[in-house]
Scaffold this motif. Structure first.
Motif, PDB file in Angstrom:
ATOM      1  N   TYR A   1       0.824  -1.207   0.000  1.00 13.74           N
ATOM      2  CA  TYR A   1       0.000   0.000   0.000  1.00 13.74           C
ATOM      3  C   TYR A   1       0.863   1.264   0.000  1.00 13.74           C
ATOM      4  O   TYR A   1       0.654   2.164  -0.810  1.00 13.74           O
ATOM      5  N   TYR A   2       1.842   1.323   0.887  1.00 17.34           N
ATOM      6  CA  TYR A   2       2.629   2.547   1.024  1.00 17.34           C
ATOM      7  C   TYR A   2       3.874   2.575   0.135  1.00 17.34           C
ATOM      8  O   TYR A   2       4.195   3.598  -0.444  1.00 17.34           O
TER       9      TYR A   2
ATOM     10  N   GLU B   1       2.592   1.566  -3.589  1.00 20.23           N
ATOM     11  CA  GLU B   1       1.512   2.490  -3.938  1.00 20.23           C
ATOM     12  C   GLU B   1       0.367   1.828  -4.701  1.00 20.23           C
ATOM     13  O   GLU B   1      -0.195   2.400  -5.633  1.00 20.23           O
TER      14      GLU B   1
END
Length: 169
Positions: A122-123, A126
């Motif tokens: 997710y981080y 992305e």
């Protein structure tokens, strides 16, 4: 694929795959072995036809190899020392030194794999929640639930400044 094209693939994706393997395994040397296996498999696979992004394909191969290793008998029967996390911080590999210095990265490394992988994709990669779910073969609700749990676990370990970085979507 000729050797020049293969070297270009290694140069372009090697660092990224090593970071992914490192975040999964928390062991630099095993991560290097996994990445090497991925590149050997990729080079050997004469039937590969690019149907999507090569980066996603190689990342998926790396994630699967890491998961296989974490399920293996040899990994499950290793004896970990209490100072194991400290040894991560003393290694001076320039490739991951930047990641290790970050308080966020250290906190992420302490998470169990099922939460760590959600945070990574997710981080760091992305991906949105739907893409993470597809990539990990999970339902979107499972990904959301694990994200909530991962954030709760990270909030305990992170200072307020670093926590604010992760709490913004």
């Amino acid at each position: 694929m000729n050797s020049a094209e293969f070297e270009k693939v290694i140069d372009e994706y090697g660092e990224h795959l090593l970071k992914i393997a490192y975040f999964y395994l928390r062991d630099r040397e095993t991560g290097k072995d996994i990445v090497q296996e991925v590149f050997i498999s990729f080079y050997s696979a004469a039937d590969y036809e690019e149907q999507g992004k090569l980066r996603a394909y190689l990342t998926k191969m790396t994630v699967n190899r890491c998961k296989d290793y974490l399920r293996s008998w040899s990994f499950r029967h290793l004896q970990f020392r209490n100072s194991w996390i400290e040894t991560i911080h003393t290694e001076r590999d320039p490739l991951i030194l930047q990641e290790e210095k970050s308080e966020i990265a250290i906190a992420i490394l302490k998470l169990p794999v099922k939460y760590r992988e959600i945070i990574i994709f997710y981080y760091y990669e992305e991906y949105n929640m739907r893409e993470v779910a597809q990539f990990l073969n999970l339902s979107e609700n499972t990904v959301k639930t694990r994200m909530i749990k991962a954030r709760k676990l990270l909030k305990v370990d992170l200072s307020l400044d670093y926590w604010e970085v992760l709490s913004i979507e």
